[in-house]
Design a protein around this motif. Structure first.
Motif, short mmCIF file in Angstrom:
data_model
loop_
_atom_site.label_atom_id
_atom_site.label_comp_id
_atom_site.label_asym_id
_atom_site.label_seq_id
_atom_site.Cartn_x
_atom_site.Cartn_y
_atom_site.Cartn_z
N GLY A 163 0.81 -1.21 0.00
CA GLY A 163 0.00 0.00 0.00
C GLY A 163 0.84 1.26 0.00
N MET A 164 1.91 1.29 0.81
CA MET A 164 2.77 2.46 0.86
C MET A 164 3.47 2.67 -0.48
N SER A 166 2.36 1.78 -3.37
CA SER A 166 1.36 2.21 -4.34
C SER A 166 1.03 3.70 -4.18
N VAL A 167 0.98 4.18 -2.93
CA VAL A 167 0.74 5.60 -2.69
C VAL A 167 1.87 6.44 -3.27
N ALA A 170 1.82 6.73 -7.04
CA ALA A 170 0.89 7.68 -7.65
C ALA A 170 1.60 8.94 -8.12
N LEU A 177 -0.61 3.21 -9.22
CA LEU A 177 -1.74 3.31 -8.28
C LEU A 177 -2.81 2.30 -8.63
N TYR A 280 -10.28 4.12 -1.52
CA TYR A 280 -8.82 4.30 -1.56
C TYR A 280 -8.43 5.06 -2.83
N ILE A 284 -7.04 9.13 -3.03
CA ILE A 284 -5.74 9.52 -3.59
C ILE A 284 -5.92 10.44 -4.79
#
Length: 354
Positions: A163-164, A166-167, A170, A177, A280, A284
């Protein structure tokens, strides 16, 4: 021993490319690279005053890191220094991609032959052995590295790290993302294999016709093929007619039981998981929009037109062959499709990498 040879060989090529030819204009930058070099030079100075649009913001992280590293060590941000700094960062990204690749290979317990084949397919290509060293002001290497990292954490069920990553992704490429959300919120069960003789179906033909219609509408209506010479339009049409051959070939020879796989997906994909994924993604995207500015010139049709102009800039069959870093993935698409065919059925581990 074989891994050491591969590492030494790619290190030698990278060393030669770093000391080889560079873009002879604008002190080593052209196109979007000129803008991103300025981001590397002025990011901290202009962070409160500069306004980056949404497209620029989703590719800004590599150059923000370049600026932060130069500012931390009080290095002069001239054109040559920024180019050399970007080259160093590209080496770091490549090394991290190789590390994550070897971790994936270890997790999948691949033998030496598959590790070597995967390494060659991943790293021995024009994109990573020439282009990023010839024009270092590009986010492509970092995007590729983070994609490999996503797959590593997905296979190891380390969802927080996924998850981190992927953030952060972005701000490197929008696709990171999307891929991260798919890995986080969709089930990751093994795809079922079809046993016995597969019954005939008209679905591949229908899907091929739909694909041709969609590409025709988008190509001539949005990407501007209608304004090209007649001969180029003819070749674009021939390229579209070649797609059903590939689609039907893969559909006939694949070894997956798609009906069971779809039922499995519906069963395991709960509404709560989908809701979390949508929230989610929306959150973002909202953050990106709020951080961005000067979006008046952007629009859905303009973005789609830009994609078509970049990806399908050559007519005919050449439209579906790689001419740039981004289009290198067409080769992977072809190779992955063979992973669903019967003659590759025993190579499951390798194709998970892609």
């Amino acid at each position: 021993m074989r891994n050491l040879f591969l590492l030494a060989f790619i290190a030698l090529i990278v060393f030669l490319q770093i000391n080889g030819e560079k873009i002879p204009v604008n002190d080593g930058a052209f196109g979007g690279g000129v803008f991103y070099r300025d981001v590397g030079r002025f990011f901290l100075d202009d962070i409160e005053n500069s306004s980056y649009n949404l497209v620029q913001l989703t590719r800004i992280l590599p150059f923000a890191l370049l600026n932060l590293s130069f500012s931390a060590f009080h290095i002069v941000k001239d054109d040559e220094g920024l180019r050399n700094g970007m080259l160093i960062w590209q080496v770091v990204y490549l090394g991290l991609a190789i590390y994550w690749y070897l971790r994936i290979a270890k997790k999948l317990r691949l033998n030496s032959a598959l590790i070597t084949l995967g390494f060659i397919l991943f790293f021995f290509n024009f994109a990573w052995l020439k282009s990023v060293w010839y024009h270092p002001f590009s986010p492509d290497m970092m995007a590729f590295t983070m994609g490999v990292g996503q797959m590593n954490y997905f296979l190891r069920y380390e969802k927080f790290k996924l998850g981190m990553l992927s953030v952060l992704g972005a701000f490197v490429s929008p696709l990171l993302l999307i891929s991260g959300i798919l890995m986080l919120f969709l089930p990751g069960d093994k795809l079922p294999m079809y046993e016995g003789e597969r019954p005939k179906s008209a679905n591949p033909v229908v899907f091929s016709l739909i694909t041709i219609i969609i590409f025709s509408i988008v190509g001539w209506g949005i990407w501007g093929w209608r304004n090209e010479p007649i001969i180029d339009q003819v070749f674009h049409g021939l390229a579209l007619l070649s797609l059903p051959v590939w689609i039907i070939y893969v559909a006939v020879n694949n070894s997956l039981d798609w009906e069971v796989a779809i039922r499995q997906l519906k069963k395991r994909t709960h509404s709560s998981r989908l809701s979390k994924g949508i929230m989610y993604l929306t959150g973002i995207l909202l953050i990106l929009v709020l951080l961005s500015g000067n979006n008046e010139s952007l629009g859905v049709f303009r973005i789609l037109k830009g994609i078509g102009a970049g990806v399908f800039k050559f007519p005919g069959i050449l439209s579906f062959l790689p001419h740039s870093i981004g289009e290198y993935w067409y080769w992977l698409l072809w190779f992955i499709s063979n992973g669903f065919c019967k003659r590759w059925a025993g190579w499951d581990g390798l194709f998970v990498l892609f």
